[in-house]
Design a protein around this motif. Sequence first.
Motif, PDB file in Angstrom:
ATOM      1  N   GLU A  95     -23.956 -67.544 -47.957  1.00 62.55           N
ATOM      2  CA  GLU A  95     -23.042 -67.546 -49.587  1.00 62.55           C
ATOM      3  C   GLU A  95     -22.406 -68.629 -49.815  1.00 62.55           C
ATOM      4  O   GLU A  95     -22.190 -69.786 -48.835  1.00 62.55           O
ATOM      5  N   GLU A  96     -21.943 -68.844 -50.831  1.00 64.72           N
ATOM      6  CA  GLU A  96     -20.928 -69.855 -51.636  1.00 64.72           C
ATOM      7  C   GLU A  96     -19.506 -69.890 -50.909  1.00 64.72           C
ATOM      8  O   GLU A  96     -19.210 -68.643 -50.270  1.00 64.72           O
ATOM      9  N   ALA A  97     -18.884 -70.968 -50.885  1.00 67.21           N
ATOM     10  CA  ALA A  97     -17.606 -70.994 -50.023  1.00 67.21           C
ATOM     11  C   ALA A  97     -16.624 -70.048 -50.672  1.00 67.21           C
ATOM     12  O   ALA A  97     -15.751 -69.428 -49.876  1.00 67.21           O
ATOM     13  N   TYR A  98     -16.541 -70.071 -51.946  1.00 65.55           N
ATOM     14  CA  TYR A  98     -15.348 -69.066 -52.475  1.00 65.55           C
ATOM     15  C   TYR A  98     -15.668 -67.607 -52.168  1.00 65.55           C
ATOM     16  O   TYR A  98     -14.901 -66.833 -51.905  1.00 65.55           O
ATOM     17  N   PRO A 137     -21.666 -83.697 -38.211  1.00 66.36           N
ATOM     18  CA  PRO A 137     -23.102 -84.054 -38.431  1.00 66.36           C
ATOM     19  C   PRO A 137     -23.777 -83.603 -37.105  1.00 66.36           C
ATOM     20  O   PRO A 137     -24.925 -83.219 -37.054  1.00 66.36           O
ATOM     21  N   GLU A 138     -23.069 -83.393 -35.948  1.00 64.18           N
ATOM     22  CA  GLU A 138     -23.596 -82.887 -34.818  1.00 64.18           C
ATOM     23  C   GLU A 138     -23.917 -81.309 -34.860  1.00 64.18           C
ATOM     24  O   GLU A 138     -24.681 -80.743 -33.824  1.00 64.18           O
ATOM     25  N   PHE A 139     -23.196 -80.646 -35.758  1.00 60.07           N
ATOM     26  CA  PHE A 139     -23.449 -79.140 -36.157  1.00 60.07           C
ATOM     27  C   PHE A 139     -24.151 -78.862 -37.169  1.00 60.07           C
ATOM     28  O   PHE A 139     -23.550 -78.328 -38.356  1.00 60.07           O
ATOM     29  N   LYS A 140     -25.391 -79.552 -37.491  1.00 53.03           N
ATOM     30  CA  LYS A 140     -26.096 -79.317 -38.983  1.00 53.03           C
ATOM     31  C   LYS A 140     -26.489 -77.815 -39.116  1.00 53.03           C
ATOM     32  O   LYS A 140     -26.428 -77.580 -40.476  1.00 53.03           O
ATOM     33  N   LYS A 141     -26.505 -76.922 -38.431  1.00 55.85           N
ATOM     34  CA  LYS A 141     -27.009 -75.630 -38.524  1.00 55.85           C
ATOM     35  C   LYS A 141     -25.842 -74.742 -39.100  1.00 55.85           C
ATOM     36  O   LYS A 141     -25.867 -73.668 -39.695  1.00 55.85           O
ATOM     37  N   VAL A 142     -24.528 -75.258 -38.961  1.00 54.36           N
ATOM     38  CA  VAL A 142     -23.338 -74.423 -39.181  1.00 54.36           C
ATOM     39  C   VAL A 142     -23.205 -74.684 -40.476  1.00 54.36           C
ATOM     40  O   VAL A 142     -23.104 -75.788 -41.282  1.00 54.36           O
ATOM     41  N   ASP A 143     -22.623 -73.595 -41.160  1.00 54.67           N
ATOM     42  CA  ASP A 143     -22.461 -73.553 -42.753  1.00 54.67           C
ATOM     43  C   ASP A 143     -20.957 -73.913 -42.966  1.00 54.67           C
ATOM     44  O   ASP A 143     -20.639 -74.578 -43.926  1.00 54.67           O
ATOM     45  N   PHE A 144     -19.981 -73.193 -42.246  1.00 53.42           N
ATOM     46  CA  PHE A 144     -18.669 -73.309 -42.591  1.00 53.42           C
ATOM     47  C   PHE A 144     -17.880 -73.314 -41.291  1.00 53.42           C
ATOM     48  O   PHE A 144     -18.284 -72.992 -40.000  1.00 53.42           O
ATOM     49  N   PHE A 145     -16.698 -73.872 -41.423  1.00 47.68           N
ATOM     50  CA  PHE A 145     -15.907 -73.995 -40.175  1.00 47.68           C
ATOM     51  C   PHE A 145     -14.507 -73.462 -40.632  1.00 47.68           C
ATOM     52  O   PHE A 145     -13.885 -73.416 -41.676  1.00 47.68           O
ATOM     53  N   LEU A 146     -14.006 -72.581 -39.569  1.00 52.67           N
ATOM     54  CA  LEU A 146     -12.868 -71.965 -39.808  1.00 52.67           C
ATOM     55  C   LEU A 146     -11.865 -72.725 -38.711  1.00 52.67           C
ATOM     56  O   LEU A 146     -11.983 -72.396 -37.419  1.00 52.67           O
ATOM     57  N   THR A 151      -1.834 -71.611 -39.355  1.00 54.60           N
ATOM     58  CA  THR A 151      -2.465 -72.350 -40.645  1.00 54.60           C
ATOM     59  C   THR A 151      -3.914 -72.058 -40.242  1.00 54.60           C
ATOM     60  O   THR A 151      -4.521 -72.592 -39.244  1.00 54.60           O
ATOM     61  N   PHE A 152      -4.729 -71.425 -41.443  1.00 49.05           N
ATOM     62  CA  PHE A 152      -5.948 -71.267 -41.418  1.00 49.05           C
ATOM     63  C   PHE A 152      -6.711 -72.076 -42.374  1.00 49.05           C
ATOM     64  O   PHE A 152      -6.268 -72.340 -43.621  1.00 49.05           O
ATOM     65  N   TYR A 153      -7.817 -72.744 -41.932  1.00 53.61           N
ATOM     66  CA  TYR A 153      -8.462 -73.712 -42.901  1.00 53.61           C
ATOM     67  C   TYR A 153      -9.781 -73.035 -42.918  1.00 53.61           C
ATOM     68  O   TYR A 153     -10.478 -73.097 -41.864  1.00 53.61           O
ATOM     69  N   LEU A 154     -10.437 -72.963 -44.186  1.00 54.86           N
ATOM     70  CA  LEU A 154     -11.823 -72.775 -44.127  1.00 54.86           C
ATOM     71  C   LEU A 154     -12.488 -73.856 -45.057  1.00 54.86           C
ATOM     72  O   LEU A 154     -12.203 -74.261 -46.116  1.00 54.86           O
ATOM     73  N   VAL A 155     -13.468 -74.657 -44.424  1.00 56.31           N
ATOM     74  CA  VAL A 155     -14.080 -75.579 -44.961  1.00 56.31           C
ATOM     75  C   VAL A 155     -15.886 -75.839 -44.832  1.00 56.31           C
ATOM     76  O   VAL A 155     -16.156 -75.187 -44.081  1.00 56.31           O
TER      77      VAL A 155
END
Length: 163
Positions: A25-28, A110-119, A73-77
Amino acid sequence: MATHKLLLDYEEKEKYSLLAIHCSEEAYKVAYLLNKHLGLQLKREVLDLDYSRENIDISYPLFKFDDSFEYTTFYLVANKCKSIVAVEAVTTSLFSEDTSEKTVTNYLLPEFKKVDFFLKIHSEYDVYPLQDIIGEINKIKQIISAYHLEAESIKSKNNLIFD
């Protein structure tokens, strides 16, 4: 003349936990789903994470929620950013210029190319219920999987500094 060399071995370690999220899905939409299922209030930051590499402007959407009651604090990127680059072709003609466009994918880590988002969860507490959060995220049907990443496995730690 004597030369003095000062070495700085002190590295301040920021206390945070990092969750990897696989979702198409998109980030939003991911922010909305996390808000709905985890009771967060992630909001898009005014400024995204902006980098410039090899004359390419890279921008990763960043969402933040500051929970003042839990001192967390939560960050989603997003991990991926697709940029369009103009490529000039070599021509032998005097009057024609051939330019084409190419899409380049850049990664925040770059070491996690298959990951879409990080929390990224920055908490003042030493122990935070990560397994509960991971379990709730994995219950969301649009999210393929979510899991905890160990800090030792992250090579590009400087890219996770958002402030």
